[in-house]
Scaffold this active site. Structure first.
Site, PDB file in Angstrom:
ATOM      1  N   GLU A   1       2.583   5.076  -3.975  1.00  0.00           N
ATOM      2  CA  GLU A   1       2.531   6.037  -5.096  1.00  0.00           C
ATOM      3  C   GLU A   1       3.827   6.855  -5.277  1.00  0.00           C
ATOM      4  O   GLU A   1       4.119   7.180  -6.438  1.00  0.00           O
ATOM      5  CB  GLU A   1       1.334   6.981  -4.908  1.00  0.00           C
ATOM      6  CG  GLU A   1      -0.002   6.316  -5.051  1.00  0.00           C
ATOM      7  CD  GLU A   1      -0.378   5.463  -3.841  1.00  0.00           C
ATOM      8  OE1 GLU A   1      -1.117   4.482  -3.999  1.00  0.00           O
ATOM      9  OE2 GLU A   1       0.106   5.773  -2.729  1.00  0.00           O
TER      10      GLU A   1
ATOM     11  N   ASP B   1      -9.156   3.633  -1.932  1.00  0.00           N
ATOM     12  CA  ASP B   1     -10.015   4.001  -0.802  1.00  0.00           C
ATOM     13  C   ASP B   1     -11.378   4.497  -1.267  1.00  0.00           C
ATOM     14  O   ASP B   1     -11.696   5.687  -1.232  1.00  0.00           O
ATOM     15  CB  ASP B   1      -9.318   5.076   0.030  1.00  0.00           C
ATOM     16  CG  ASP B   1      -8.022   4.565   0.650  1.00  0.00           C
ATOM     17  OD1 ASP B   1      -7.834   3.344   0.683  1.00  0.00           O
ATOM     18  OD2 ASP B   1      -7.215   5.397   1.085  1.00  0.00           O
TER      19      ASP B   1
ATOM     20  N   ASP C   1       0.859  -1.184   0.000  1.00  0.00           N
ATOM     21  CA  ASP C   1       0.000   0.000   0.000  1.00  0.00           C
ATOM     22  C   ASP C   1       0.896   1.235   0.000  1.00  0.00           C
ATOM     23  O   ASP C   1       2.129   1.142   0.148  1.00  0.00           O
ATOM     24  CB  ASP C   1      -0.879  -0.044   1.245  1.00  0.00           C
ATOM     25  CG  ASP C   1      -2.058   0.902   1.180  1.00  0.00           C
ATOM     26  OD1 ASP C   1      -2.219   1.607   0.163  1.00  0.00           O
ATOM     27  OD2 ASP C   1      -2.835   0.935   2.157  1.00  0.00           O
TER      28      ASP C   1
END
Length: 978
Positions: A541, A614, A538
């Site tokens: 980015e 999300d 997770d």
């Protein structure tokens, strides 16, 4: 080393809980996007607009085999600046166009393609370029009807098929590669602009423009807009390299629909962003970002970026892979219903465009797969149900959740742990107060053949008692500040954090070694783990709470001296790639890894699964999640899904039930929820909701053979696991924009997810004159030659699911607690006869865990049903070994000519049989049902009804052959005499 205080960390964390649109740039707030759109506006406003880029005809050079041509490109704006053009055609017809600045102040970023491509593509030696006075061209293709034309003045690249333009680069003259310059040189040049009338050596109309503006201003604009510095919110981005963006128009004159460029929360057929009737005002942005509570209808960038676009018409399909590693914006226009324009703007990088000529959809998927790879064949268990939340709080919590699933007979394969398992968010290190026995806990899960997944994020807590951070510092593999020397510090869940630079080769073996489950030498390893603990990546980015746009400063430095801005969108893929390699290599022989990623790029499909981030527990997010997963499948990344129930919020029981019905028809099936939400495991639902969800999840497990067979096909051909209508029926224009129903692989299963509150019925589009059977009620619906909408029941307990006539669907009907427990279970064959009385299907099986299938340990069966003659009412059912039917081909790297039907895997399931055959649409009640070579008639029951050939609707006839005693491994034939 500066360590942030706890107060500062806590002050930073709420930033992640308040991310709204104002935290992210619009085009008008990004200097290079402003410049690119302004360039487009100037071109549109000036009828005499003409690209300044021309090929120096005297510089054209062919390689010795004439397969590649190179040339010098000049910009008439800057005669002193040179650009190099390289155009080549691959063996499969893909055209690669590269242009780079030559002899500039520095090298533009040129490594994006190398990270995405499987290997350097092979250039075709059979295709030769022909040089003319004003162009270079080549013709090729099976019919010699594909042509590439590179015009000299102005530079333009056109792909044609059958004389019709398919793809045009720089047809509108928007190409602009901002060359490197210095502030001093720009100031000097402006002073030296003597007389605007001395402009470019072009026609009179061009000179009129130049009389109004200085030599370069008509093209680049009058101001140095964001060239050297720009500010967004409280952040200033210093740009000592100056302007270096790339603008390029790529148009599709004969294609009215474009798809791809995930990830965006929008329709599958991408709406327009330019023109009077534009649906959006903002371009589509590709900039991997942690967008908290993202909008359900927007061009905003999300967590991943795949710069791959398909353009489609009833006549052909083409594709574009634009190898961009930096932030990019894409405008889409539609001058007419049958044509599409696109304008690509990237912050940095060379021009490196791959034109995929098709002409069929299958061709485009295969061409893209040869470039960036097919989706990895996942472990079989990974296609089961994954149960997650932020966070299961202790070892006993995990055990209790597993116990409740078993008590309620709800199948599940995987339990997940979010960030709270780790001591102070130091990944790999357990919080022993809450998880005192992580290995024993995992073994309790493994006892029922289930798996664990735990999160490993890329931020490393900057404390000396964290071995991972300490080792990364010692071997010097952390991302640097703009000085190239000091390690970067930012804030994330761990507080003060550092980030590994996975572009640095020194990090690769070190990172993979961390996942070893046994101690080796003096290096630190994850000994409190087992080989059945898999990984969730997770925040890659990367997400940085105190960074610009919740990410890393663009001026940070990576290996090779590249700025973060150059490779931002690729960053998360490397983290995912290396983690997948680490999981694979911790066992000998290796097992297939499972690693979920949030951030991705072209090529990420080779390494695992993704989810759409999300999302919110709303009907709108449920609906757009379907479209996003379809878009990822179009982008080559089939193993995709959205969190069931939504990450945020507390969905009402109706919504949760519907979301599970959506989820079981996604390639990746996971329920997940925010730490502040109420617990919503399916066993907590009241009746009848709990029983409905149980049945829904059991349906997923029943259909695992369908999903696994579809993934095998995707892993070999590149065809997506989920196929929207334009993929399944590429000539049916009425279906090109449909994105709320789709087919699962080649199975013939058509699903229409219900994503509306209080729905009791749904409209389903049938694209052809064919019979479609309701999977549950066996009602036969009829399509029409030009397509037809039907209305079907869709109460809460009902899923609009259909078997297309002509399909055979293999399933396993025994309820089990986890998928590995099904390995020896028998199969049911559902045979849905088409209007001619025929049907076909496939079944692929291997051990679902190792790579032994690459050595030939698998079975691949073809099932067919045929009518012996046009007037016959009988049906012959065959089982054939597909691997021996295609000796000239290869599957999973195994030459089928050497395939051994008695391989180790086949022997391991020697007792697996077909326990039931269900035939829908039989024209008459059978007289006998026998196996060819058999001595006794099989036991069967027949329920009369509508036949496939009747051309009318109603409940179909159903023939059930009970326990035919047929092996799943063997060739056999059954004759139904009627």
């Amino acid at each position: 080393m500066r360590v942030l205080s706890a107060a500062l960390v806590l002050a930073a964390l709420p930033t992640a809980f308040a991310v709204k649109a104002h935290d992210f740039k619009t085009c008008s707030q990004a200097g290079f996007c402003r410049r690119g759109r302004a360039l487009s506006s100037r071109a549109k406003e000036n009828p005499a607009w003409r690209s300044p880029y021309v090929i120096d005809a005297s510089s054209v050079a062919l390689s010795s085999d004439q397969a590649v041509f190179t040339a010098v490109v000049k910009s008439q704006l800057y005669p002193e600046v040179n650009f190099g053009l390289d155009v080549r055609i691959h063996d499969d017809g893909v055209v690669r166009v590269r242009m780079d600045e030559v002899g500039g102040l520095r090298q533009r970023y040129n490594e994006a393609a190398s990270w995405a491509l499987l290997e350097e593509p092979k250039v075709s030696n059979a295709i030769q370029w022909t040089v003319a006075k004003d162009s270079v061209r080549a013709k090729y293709g099976p019919k010699n009807d594909v042509e590439v034309v590179v015009a000299f003045e102005p530079l333009k690249v056109t792909l044609l098929q059958g004389g019709k333009e398919q793809v045009v680069l720089n047809g509108r003259g928007l190409l602009h590669m901002e060359h490197f310059r210095t502030k001093e040189s720009v100031a000097k040049a402006r002073e030296e602009v003597a007389n605007p009338e001395e402009g470019l050596d072009t026609d009179d109309s061009q000179a009129v423009m130049e009389q109004t503006l200085p030599r370069t201003a008509w093209f680049e604009g009058e101001t140095e807009d964001g060239w050297w510095e720009e500010t967004f919110n409280s952040f200033t981005d210093n740009k000592p390299r100056g302007p270096e963006s790339l603008s390029l128009d790529i148009d599709f004159p004969n294609h009215g629909h474009v798809y791809g460029i995930p990830q965006h929360a929008t329709r599958l057929s991408l709406p327009t962003t330019t023109g009077e009737d534009a649906y959006y005002t903002e371009p589509y942005r590709l900039f991997n970002a942690d967008v908290f509570e993202y909008l359900a209808d927007s061009t905003m960038s999300l967590y991943g970026s795949i710069p791959f676009l398909q353009a489609h018409s009833a006549e052909s399909t083409v594709g574009i892979f634009n190898a961009i590693g930096s932030e990019a914006w894409i405008d889409i226009g539609r001058p007419s219903p049958k044509s599409t324009t696109t304008h690509w703007l990237s912050e940095t990088g060379i021009l490196d465009v791959f034109i995929l000529p098709g002409p069929t959809i299958a061709d485009v998927f295969a061409q893209y797969a040869r470039l960036t790879g097919t989706p990895a064949l996942p472990a079989h268990w990974a296609l089961g149900y994954h149960q997650c939340r932020w966070n299961y709080i202790s070892s006993e919590d995990v055990r209790s959740v597993q116990k409740r699933f078993d008590e309620e007979d709800i199948p599940v394969d995987v339990f997940w742990l979010d960030i709270e398992y780790a001591e102070d968010h130091k990944y790999f290190m357990w919080d022993h107060k809450l998880f005192p026995d992580p290995v024993e806990m995992t073994k309790d899960v493994e006892a029922i053949e289930r798996k664990m997944v735990v999160i490993v994020d890329p931020h490393l807590k900057r404390v000396d008692d964290y071995p991972v951070y300490k080792e990364a510092t010692e071997i010097d593999v952390l991302v640097k500040l703009k000085d190239g020397q000091s390690n970067y510090e930012g804030w994330c869940w761990s507080g003060s954090s550092a980030w590994v630079d996975y572009f640095n080769p020194k990090s690769w073996d070190w990172w993979k070694g961390l996942f070893k489950v046994d101690s080796q030498g003096n290096s630190w390893h994850w000994v409190e783990s087992t080989v059945n603990t898999y990984i969730w990546n997770d925040m890659n980015e990367p997400s940085i709470f105190n960074g610009p746009e919740i990410s890393m400063p663009r001026e940070n430095i990576h290996h090779g001296g590249w700025e973060h801005r150059d490779l931002h969108n690729i960053n998360g893929m490397l983290f995912h790639n290396l983690t997948a390699q680490a999981v694979k290599e911790r066992t000998d022989p290796p097992r297939r890894p499972f690693v979920l990623t949030r951030s991705f790029y072209a090529g990420s499909q080779r390494f695992g699964a993704m989810w759409t981030g999300d999302n919110l527990g709303t009907w709108e997010h449920m609906a757009v999640g379907v479209k996003m997963v379809l878009a990822n499948n179009i982008g080559g990344f089939s193993f995709a899904g959205s969190d069931v129930g939504g990450f945020f919020g507390n969905p009402e029981p109706e919504m949760l039930v519907r979301w599970y019905a959506v989820g079981i028809f996604s390639p990746f099936l996971r329920a997940h929820a925010h730490i502040d939400t109420k617990r919503r495991e399916p066993y907590l639902l009241d009746e009848p909701y709990k029983s409905i969800v149980r049945d829904i999840l059991r349906l997923r497990y029943t259909m695992l053979p369908v999903w696994y067979t579809a993934f095998r096909e995707a892993s070999v051909t590149g065809l997506p696991v989920l196929r929207p209508h334009y993929v399944a029926f590429p000539h049916d224009e009425a279906g090109f924009a449909i994105d709320d129903q789709y087919f699962v692989g080649s199975s013939g299963l058509l699903v229409k997810p219900v994503t509306r509150k209080s729905a009791t019925e749904e409209t389903v589009y049938l694209p052809e004159d064919q019979v479609y059977y309701d999977y549950f009620s066996h009602h036969a619906y009829r399509g029409a030659a030009k397509g037809k909408n039907i209305t079907v029941p869709a109460e809460l307990h009902q899923i609009p699911l259909f078997i297309r006539g002509g399909s055979i669907v293999p399933t396993r009907e025994r309820p089990r607690r986890s998928s590995p427990l099904m390995k020896q279970d028998p199969f049911t064959l559902r045979i849905a006869l088409d209007q001619d009385g025929n049907a076909r299907g496939e079944l692929y099986l291997d051990d679902g865990e190792t790579y032994s299938h690459e050595k030939g340990d698998f079975i691949w069966r073809e099932y067919t049903a045929t009518r012996p003659g046009k007037k016959s009412r009988s049906v012959r059912i065959h089982s054939r070994n597909l691997a021996t039917q295609k000796p000239g081909e290869a599957v999973d790297g195994v030459a089928l000519a050497t395939y051994d039907s008695a391989n180790d895997f086949a022997r391991s399931i020697a007792g697996v049989r077909i326990e039931k055959i269900v035939i829908l649409g039989m024209p008459a009640k059978p007289v006998t049902v026998t196996k060819v070579g058999g001595k006794t008639q099989m036991e069967w029951t027949f329920t009369p009804g509508v036949a496939a050939s009747d051309k009318k609707e109603g409940t179909a006839s159903v023939l059930v052959i009970k326990d035919p005693k047929l092996s799943v491994l063997m060739d056999w034939e059954v004759i139904v005499h009627a």
